[in-house]
Design a protein around this motif. Structure first.
Motif, PDB file in Angstrom:
ATOM      1  N   ARG A   1       0.815  -1.218   0.000  1.00  0.00           N
ATOM      2  CA  ARG A   1       0.000   0.000   0.000  1.00  0.00           C
ATOM      3  C   ARG A   1       0.850   1.269   0.000  1.00  0.00           C
ATOM      4  NH1 ARG A   1      -4.529   0.588   4.528  1.00  0.00           N
ATOM      5  NH2 ARG A   1      -5.345  -1.148   3.276  1.00  0.00           N
ATOM      6  N   ASP A   2       1.867   1.336   0.879  1.00  0.00           N
ATOM      7  CA  ASP A   2       2.667   2.559   0.964  1.00  0.00           C
ATOM      8  C   ASP A   2       3.441   2.801  -0.332  1.00  0.00           C
ATOM      9  OD1 ASP A   2       1.717   2.937   3.494  1.00  0.00           O
ATOM     10  OD2 ASP A   2       3.541   2.274   4.525  1.00  0.00           O
ATOM     11  N   LEU A   3       4.020   1.735  -0.876  1.00  0.00           N
ATOM     12  CA  LEU A   3       4.757   1.877  -2.137  1.00  0.00           C
ATOM     13  C   LEU A   3       3.808   2.266  -3.260  1.00  0.00           C
ATOM     14  CD1 LEU A   3       7.315   1.647  -3.827  1.00  0.00           C
ATOM     15  CD2 LEU A   3       6.840  -0.822  -4.062  1.00  0.00           C
ATOM     16  N   MET A   4       2.635   1.661  -3.289  1.00  0.00           N
ATOM     17  CA  MET A   4       1.643   1.994  -4.317  1.00  0.00           C
ATOM     18  C   MET A   4       1.295   3.479  -4.260  1.00  0.00           C
ATOM     19  SD  MET A   4      -0.476   0.559  -6.693  1.00  0.00           S
ATOM     20  CE  MET A   4      -1.132  -1.071  -6.284  1.00  0.00           C
ATOM     21  N   ALA A   5       1.059   3.986  -3.067  1.00  0.00           N
ATOM     22  CA  ALA A   5       0.693   5.399  -2.925  1.00  0.00           C
ATOM     23  C   ALA A   5       1.842   6.302  -3.354  1.00  0.00           C
ATOM     24  CB  ALA A   5       0.303   5.687  -1.481  1.00  0.00           C
ATOM     25  N   GLU A   6       3.071   5.947  -2.967  1.00  0.00           N
ATOM     26  CA  GLU A   6       4.214   6.766  -3.353  1.00  0.00           C
ATOM     27  C   GLU A   6       4.427   6.751  -4.869  1.00  0.00           C
ATOM     28  OE1 GLU A   6       9.021   7.279  -2.453  1.00  0.00           O
ATOM     29  OE2 GLU A   6       7.954   5.493  -1.745  1.00  0.00           O
ATOM     30  N   MET A   7       4.331   5.574  -5.469  1.00  0.00           N
ATOM     31  CA  MET A   7       4.517   5.480  -6.911  1.00  0.00           C
ATOM     32  C   MET A   7       3.430   6.246  -7.655  1.00  0.00           C
ATOM     33  SD  MET A   7       5.839   1.551  -7.512  1.00  0.00           S
ATOM     34  CE  MET A   7       6.736   1.876  -9.028  1.00  0.00           C
ATOM     35  N   ARG A   8       2.214   6.135  -7.185  1.00  0.00           N
ATOM     36  CA  ARG A   8       1.127   6.861  -7.846  1.00  0.00           C
ATOM     37  C   ARG A   8       1.386   8.358  -7.818  1.00  0.00           C
ATOM     38  NH1 ARG A   8      -5.390   5.912  -7.108  1.00  0.00           N
ATOM     39  NH2 ARG A   8      -6.033   7.464  -8.659  1.00  0.00           N
ATOM     40  N   GLY A   9       1.761   8.889  -6.662  1.00  0.00           N
ATOM     41  CA  GLY A   9       2.021  10.320  -6.568  1.00  0.00           C
ATOM     42  C   GLY A   9       3.165  10.768  -7.455  1.00  0.00           C
ATOM     43  N   ARG A  10       4.271  10.012  -7.422  1.00  0.00           N
ATOM     44  CA  ARG A  10       5.448  10.420  -8.183  1.00  0.00           C
ATOM     45  C   ARG A  10       5.232  10.265  -9.691  1.00  0.00           C
ATOM     46  NH1 ARG A  10      10.218  10.108  -4.986  1.00  0.00           N
ATOM     47  NH2 ARG A  10      11.375  10.814  -6.838  1.00  0.00           N
ATOM     48  N   LEU A  11       4.632   9.152 -10.103  1.00  0.00           N
ATOM     49  CA  LEU A  11       4.486   8.896 -11.539  1.00  0.00           C
ATOM     50  C   LEU A  11       3.432   9.787 -12.174  1.00  0.00           C
ATOM     51  CD1 LEU A  11       6.320   6.513 -10.818  1.00  0.00           C
ATOM     52  CD2 LEU A  11       5.008   5.128 -12.436  1.00  0.00           C
ATOM     53  N   THR A  12       2.328  10.027 -11.492  1.00  0.00           N
ATOM     54  CA  THR A  12       1.312  10.901 -12.083  1.00  0.00           C
ATOM     55  C   THR A  12       1.824  12.337 -12.169  1.00  0.00           C
ATOM     56  OG1 THR A  12       0.253  11.140  -9.906  1.00  0.00           O
ATOM     57  CG2 THR A  12      -0.632   9.460 -11.391  1.00  0.00           C
ATOM     58  N   ALA A  13       2.626  12.753 -11.203  1.00  0.00           N
ATOM     59  CA  ALA A  13       3.207  14.094 -11.278  1.00  0.00           C
ATOM     60  C   ALA A  13       4.208  14.183 -12.425  1.00  0.00           C
ATOM     61  CB  ALA A  13       3.891  14.437  -9.950  1.00  0.00           C
ATOM     62  N   SER A  14       4.996  13.140 -12.605  1.00  0.00           N
ATOM     63  CA  SER A  14       5.967  13.116 -13.693  1.00  0.00           C
ATOM     64  C   SER A  14       5.270  13.126 -15.046  1.00  0.00           C
ATOM     65  CB  SER A  14       6.857  11.879 -13.558  1.00  0.00           C
ATOM     66  OG  SER A  14       7.801  11.817 -14.593  1.00  0.00           O
TER      67      SER A  14
END
Length: 365
Positions: free
Chosen positions: A338-351
């Protein structure tokens, strides 16, 4: 900027077209004009055709899963789609309806989404009754409940996804089915659209088709560190060159980023991917671009199949490093924590937003 400037030769290097070692054709397939046309295509390529006595494919199973896989992946079967294929199913979150022009894929992806989903050895079956399949779609126009009811996607009309169980571009040189479907949608005067995703790059036969912007061509792409998991596919530069070519030909296009993996320096790796895509699309007029971001997941059944097919793979599929989820049908799947999923979602969608501001993000899953 000259938007028609040629892509550098190295970037446009195509994958070698698939040449199956065996081509099987059933008697029922030869009753259809498209079936006979596919036989003519493969024979023109110098491939021998085995005309079967009956309409069942037999003798394809082996006790050794690796041998069964290797032999099946070299077989093209020209068959008639069973009646169940004419009863369309919704395919959330991608499209209102799934339409199958074929089943099976010539690529060798170690995370293959078809593993565990298809019964029996992974033979590529292509459907001779194409006219029936395409005519059947008329009964489903206006009846979708997935994308056509979303405010953000209603302009697409009723959507039909053609790449759930195959990569239609990877076999187009053998079938012609994808071109026929694009022509049919181009001539269909109704709020409908066709969509498919591909890991191949041989788009030349599609460029001059009268598509009327009713087909969205999406390219399945990944960080370069994931390339070793995608055997038999076009390299990333070739896919991006093909993306530019079809966008310049007026097609709506898309990026299917899948499966998103926690590769080393994943944030930088996926940012670099989006930067490469932005460079490929620079200067394209009237660009209609979408993005779909799909994280890696597996089921116990698919893991067993994949480990039989690719016993030496280092694809990360350790249950203890994943979150366990239940599907709406009660089956188990393993997704990123869950934590990795949330971090990846935030970083990748911003990128994605920074590198490709024109892209409409359809979903993250």
């Amino acid at each position: 900027m000259n938007v028609h400037a040629p892509v550098p030769r190295a970037a446009a290097r195509p994958a070698r077209p698939w040449r199956p070692r065996r081509v099987l054709v059933t008697p029922a397939a030869l009753d259809h004009a498209h079936g006979r046309a596919m036989v003519a295509r493969v024979e023109a390529l110098g491939l021998p055709v085995e005309r079967l006595a009956g309409n069942r494919l037999t003798g394809l199973r082996h006790a050794d899963p690796r041998r069964a896989y290797a032999e099946a992946k070299n077989i093209l079967a020209i068959v008639v789609a069973p009646p169940t294929k004419l009863k369309l199913q919704p395919i959330p979150p991608s499209a209102d309806w799934r339409v199958d022009l074929a089943e099976g894929c010539p690529a060798h992806c170690q995370y293959c989404y078809l593993a565990g989903s298809l019964a029996g050895p992974p033979v590529t079956r292509v459907y001779a009754n194409l006219d029936e399949i395409l005519e059947n779609l008329r009964a489903y126009a206006g009846a979708g409940q997935i994308t056509s009811v979303q405010d953000a996607r209603a302009h697409e009309g009723t959507t039909f996804e053609a790449s759930c169980y195959t990569d239609p571009l990877g076999i187009e040189h053998l079938t012609g089915s994808l071109s026929a479907a694009i022509r049919r949608f181009g001539a269909w005067r109704a709020p409908v659209s066709l969509r498919f995703t591909t890991k191949f790059a041989a788009v030349e036969p599609l460029l001059a088709l009268p598509h009327a912007r009713r087909t969205r061509i999406r390219f399945s792409v990944n960080a370069r560190a994931a390339a070793r998991y995608e055997g038999g596919t076009a390299p990333l530069p070739a896919r991006l060159a093909a993306l530019r070519a079809v966008a310049l030909a007026g097609y709506p296009v898309g990026l299917t980023v899948a499966p998103i993996l926690p590769v080393p320096d994943w944030a930088g790796a996926y940012d670099a991917l989006f930067a490469e895509a932005a460079a490929a699309l620079a200067g394209v007029p009237d660009l209609d671009l979408t993005a779909e971001l799909i994280t890696h997941r597996f089921t116990p059944g698919s893991k067993t199949v994949l480990e039989g097919w690719y016993p030496g793979s280092d694809l990360p599929m350790r249950e203890g490093e994943r979150s366990r989820k239940l599907t709406k049908f009660g089956s188990v799947k393993y997704v990123l924590p869950r934590d990795l999923m949330a971090e990846m979602r935030g970083r990748l969608t911003a990128s994605l937003a920074a590198r490709l501001p024109a892209a409409r993000l359809l979903y993250w899953t």
